[in-house]
Write a protein that holds these residues in place. Structure first.
Motif, short mmCIF file in Angstrom:
data_model
loop_
_atom_site.label_atom_id
_atom_site.label_comp_id
_atom_site.label_asym_id
_atom_site.label_seq_id
_atom_site.Cartn_x
_atom_site.Cartn_y
_atom_site.Cartn_z
N ILE A 1 -17.46 -22.36 20.91
CA ILE A 1 -18.60 -21.48 20.61
C ILE A 1 -19.10 -20.83 21.89
O ILE A 1 -19.45 -19.63 21.91
CB ILE A 1 -19.72 -22.25 19.90
N ALA A 2 -19.12 -21.57 23.00
CA ALA A 2 -19.55 -21.00 24.28
C ALA A 2 -18.60 -19.89 24.71
O ALA A 2 -19.05 -18.85 25.21
CB ALA A 2 -19.63 -22.08 25.35
N LEU A 3 -17.31 -20.07 24.52
CA LEU A 3 -16.34 -19.04 24.87
C LEU A 3 -16.52 -17.79 24.02
O LEU A 3 -16.50 -16.67 24.53
CB LEU A 3 -14.91 -19.59 24.73
N VAL A 4 -16.71 -17.97 22.73
CA VAL A 4 -16.92 -16.83 21.83
C VAL A 4 -18.23 -16.11 22.18
O VAL A 4 -18.28 -14.87 22.24
CB VAL A 4 -16.91 -17.28 20.35
N ALA A 5 -19.29 -16.88 22.43
CA ALA A 5 -20.58 -16.27 22.78
C ALA A 5 -20.46 -15.51 24.09
O ALA A 5 -21.01 -14.40 24.23
CB ALA A 5 -21.65 -17.34 22.88
N PHE A 6 -19.75 -16.05 25.06
CA PHE A 6 -19.55 -15.37 26.34
C PHE A 6 -18.80 -14.06 26.12
O PHE A 6 -19.18 -13.01 26.66
CB PHE A 6 -18.79 -16.27 27.30
N SER A 7 -17.75 -14.10 25.32
CA SER A 7 -16.97 -12.88 25.05
C SER A 7 -17.82 -11.81 24.38
O SER A 7 -17.77 -10.64 24.75
CB SER A 7 -15.76 -13.21 24.17
N VAL A 8 -18.60 -12.20 23.39
CA VAL A 8 -19.46 -11.25 22.70
C VAL A 8 -20.53 -10.70 23.64
O VAL A 8 -20.83 -9.50 23.62
CB VAL A 8 -20.09 -11.89 21.44
N ASN A 9 -21.11 -11.56 24.47
CA ASN A 9 -22.11 -11.10 25.43
C ASN A 9 -21.53 -10.08 26.41
O ASN A 9 -22.16 -9.06 26.69
CB ASN A 9 -22.70 -12.28 26.22
N ILE A 10 -20.35 -10.33 26.92
CA ILE A 10 -19.71 -9.40 27.85
C ILE A 10 -19.42 -8.08 27.16
O ILE A 10 -19.68 -7.00 27.70
CB ILE A 10 -18.41 -10.01 28.43
N LEU A 11 -18.92 -8.14 25.93
CA LEU A 11 -18.63 -6.92 25.18
C LEU A 11 -19.89 -6.11 24.93
O LEU A 11 -19.93 -4.90 25.15
CB LEU A 11 -17.94 -7.28 23.86
N MET A 12 -20.94 -6.76 24.50
CA MET A 12 -22.20 -6.05 24.23
C MET A 12 -22.81 -5.50 25.51
O MET A 12 -23.32 -4.38 25.53
CB MET A 12 -23.21 -6.98 23.53
N TRP A 13 -22.73 -6.27 26.58
CA TRP A 13 -23.28 -5.80 27.85
C TRP A 13 -22.53 -4.55 28.31
O TRP A 13 -23.15 -3.60 28.78
CB TRP A 13 -23.16 -6.91 28.89
#
Length: 109
Positions: free
Chosen positions: A55-67
């Motif tokens: 979940i941390a990896l997925v959240a990090f990926s989504v955060n980077i994409l949105m940023w």
């Protein structure tokens, strides 16, 4: 103390993405180690705890994409606004060049 200074330096340099990456990496490593230790005693619970780093990896990926998307939108809007404000100045520049060219032609004759 050098680790704390490193993170303070990143914060002062406004490197939010690097800080975000480090935070998620720390969460993933610690939770993976905890899941491994728990798996030594209860394998099914240890495997179940591996969902946390996932979940941390997925959240990090989504955060980077949105940023990246937000930054792209902001920079695109800034470029468009700068072009909009520079358009009258460009028009004046073209007119000044045209007038200068006309005066050059008259001086040559």
């Amino acid at each position: 103390m050098s680790v704390v200074r490193y993170f303070l330096h990143l914060y002062q340099e406004k490197k939010q993405v690097a800080l975000l990456a480090w935070a998620y990496a720390i969460i993933m490593v610690i939770s993976t180690l905890i899941a491994g230790l728990v798996a030594l005693f209860d394998q099914s619970l240890g495997v179940g705890l591996l969902i946390v780093p996932l979940i941390a990896l997925v959240a990090f990926s989504v955060n980077i994409l949105m940023w990246a998307m937000v930054r792209f939108i902001i920079e695109s809007a800034g470029i468009r606004m700068a072009e909009k404000h520079a358009a009258p100045l460009r028009k004046l520049g073209h007119e000044a060049t045209r007038i200068a060219n006309k005066s050059d032609k008259h001086e040559r004759k």
